[in-house]
Design an enzyme around this catalytic site. Sequence first.
Site, short mmCIF file in Angstrom:
data_model
loop_
_atom_site.label_atom_id
_atom_site.label_comp_id
_atom_site.label_asym_id
_atom_site.label_seq_id
_atom_site.Cartn_x
_atom_site.Cartn_y
_atom_site.Cartn_z
N ASP A 195 -7.30 16.68 -17.11
CA ASP A 195 -7.60 15.29 -17.45
C ASP A 195 -7.14 15.08 -18.89
OD1 ASP A 195 -8.71 12.86 -18.24
OD2 ASP A 195 -10.53 13.14 -17.07
N ARG A 251 0.83 -1.20 0.00
CA ARG A 251 0.00 0.00 0.00
C ARG A 251 0.87 1.26 0.00
NH1 ARG A 251 -2.03 2.43 4.43
NH2 ARG A 251 -2.05 0.50 5.66
N TYR A 301 -16.42 14.61 -17.51
CA TYR A 301 -16.87 13.22 -17.41
C TYR A 301 -18.00 13.12 -16.39
CZ TYR A 301 -16.53 8.22 -16.28
OH TYR A 301 -16.80 6.90 -16.04
N LYS A 325 -8.00 3.46 -20.29
CA LYS A 325 -8.21 3.76 -21.69
C LYS A 325 -6.92 3.57 -22.51
CE LYS A 325 -12.32 5.06 -20.18
NZ LYS A 325 -12.21 5.22 -18.74
#
Length: 404
Positions: free
Chosen positions: A184, A59, A112, A209
């Site tokens: 973004d 982590r 988005y 993506k």
Amino acid sequence: MRGNKLHKDTLVIHEGYDDKAHHGSLTTPIYQTSTFSFESAKQGELRFSGEEAGPIYSRLGNPTVHVLEERMKMLENGKGALAFGSGMAAVSTVLVHLTKSGDHILCTRGIYGCTFGLLSIMEEKYNITHDLIRMGTEEEIEKAIKPETVCIYVETPINPTMELVDLHAVVNVAKRHGLKVVVDNTFSSPYLQNPLTIGVDFVLHSATKYINGHGDVIAGLLVGNDKDEMDKIRMSAQKDYGGIISPFDAWLLIRGLKTLPVRMERHTSNAEKLLAYLKNHPLVEQVFYPFDEDNPQYEIAKRQMSAGGGLISFTIKGGRDEAQHFMDSLSLIKIAVSLGDAETLIQHPATMTHSVVPEEKRLAMGITDSLIRLSVGLENADDLLADLAGAFEKMKVTEVNTNI
């Protein structure tokens, strides 16, 4: 040879990985472990105090993830990079980092759908407000800034309208007011656009993506231009929030990145062929693509992008029913709400990715019921053109039958 002596097309395959440190393994190993043992208690103390570098707990950092982060840092010309379990984890991390209760975020008018949902939650629960504006000029941006504004959040090209925002103008205004700028960069990928080189502070990606490119992982990435600030975000977002990526998913992104340059070239060349067809079809009203010479924002695209990429949006004559009929008439092109995959995908934003946005705001963003988003894949362009032509032909037949 490393650094500036090699092209990015080469570095995207090699950066951040030394096979000599991994028993000569050509491919980056997957360190599928939750924790790491120490040689001594003293070493554990030194690593937890930050006096000695090395893995502690996945982590907090993982060797496979580290390779991915180093590679993305290089690709975006940044000073630090962080990998997350989703694109929205990257979005929420940077916005939480930059804001506190009572602050204001200035956003592009199109974002988005899930980013819009996050902003709505932040406003309702924590009184962190936002405004959506066009950002067409420096004057328009200046006018929208409030005393409580702390950052400017930008999508360019905007999802799904493909509207462009002049990043030079945004950065100019932000510097005058001491504001952070977040971009973004999912639609362009770092191969086509590098906002940090323009003066942006943070760049993020839905790595699901184009970074991955194979439709088999959910992930996010954040790259910043300040190493100390990125280290601070790492300690909060990953140590305390826990928004980490798994080693296997990081490995999938490393694999995908190796082919990013060649994939983006094919996505773009295919998109250009489909663009020419769609612009001349009688059932298409408008087509939106950054490197379309008829696009009024074409000059902006040329200033900050190296090519138009693989996404095209267009409006079809009619409304929701006609758009859905057209999509249902396709056979090769898949109806799916993602992008950047080898497969060509199509979706209807008004009822899918942006259905969470209230109709009034959705229409103000330019997302009408007739708008369709097409993510052009890696197939042979002639096969894609034939599929589009077949769907349009079915629409014509229906139109004729309706009029009888």
